[in-house]
Enzyme design. Structure first.
Site, short mmCIF file in Angstrom:
data_model
loop_
_atom_site.label_atom_id
_atom_site.label_comp_id
_atom_site.label_asym_id
_atom_site.label_seq_id
_atom_site.Cartn_x
_atom_site.Cartn_y
_atom_site.Cartn_z
N ASP A 142 12.35 21.73 0.87
CA ASP A 142 13.49 21.64 -0.05
C ASP A 142 14.09 20.23 -0.03
OD1 ASP A 142 13.20 24.39 -0.56
OD2 ASP A 142 14.69 24.93 0.96
N ASP A 157 13.24 29.36 5.57
CA ASP A 157 14.33 28.39 5.60
C ASP A 157 14.94 28.39 6.99
OD1 ASP A 157 14.07 27.63 2.93
OD2 ASP A 157 15.53 29.09 2.22
#
Length: 149
Positions: free
Chosen positions: A124, A110
């Site tokens: 995402d 991330d």
């Protein structure tokens, strides 16, 4: 074609962005893009979305694999509208992007940091955008059926 186009585009952009993050950042390193609003922060997410349920990578791996297979079969067997194909392609592409991370690294990479929301990635974002689009399509279809009843 919209399913496979959106699917492949998401996977390719996700892999390129994560490869760049791995080559350019140390874990937890952060750089400001827009002061006070947008940062790039490398986080190794060992849980689900927003870091929930850490240590359950095998569960997320299997779940993602089942979702991808279901969406591929749905698009192959049904006459999905172009927007349905786009939305399910975004979801499946995002799921595969994160599944690849879990398989090779044991965590999801991330890096998009808004400062006030958990750090996330392009996969995402594709899953969320595809899910929102699919929800809108389902709601609109339901309203259309109510009017026709």
């Amino acid at each position: 074609m919209r399913f496979w186009g959106s699917f492949l585009l998401v996977v390719i952009l996700d892999r390129i962005s994560k490869a760049w993050v791995l080559a350019s950042f140390l874990p937890r390193e952060s750089r400001s893009l827009i002061e006070g609003g947008l940062y790039l922060t490398y986080v190794q997410n060992r849980g689900a979305a927003f870091g929930l349920m850490p240590g359950k990578s095998w569960l997320f791996f299997i779940s993602a694999l089942l979702v991808i297979m279901a969406l591929v079969i749905y698009n192959w067997r049904s006459k999905a509208s172009p927007l349905e194909a786009l939305s399910t392609g975004l979801i499946a592409g995002g799921a595969l992007g994160n599944l690849i991370d879990r398989y090779f690294y044991g965590f999801v990479i991330d890096f998009i940091d808004l400062g006030w929301w958990p750090v996330f990635n392009l996969a995402d974002s594709a899953i969320v955008c595809g899910g929102i689009l699919l929800l809108i399509l389902v709601l609109l279809d339901g309203k259309r059926e109510e009017r026709n009843a």
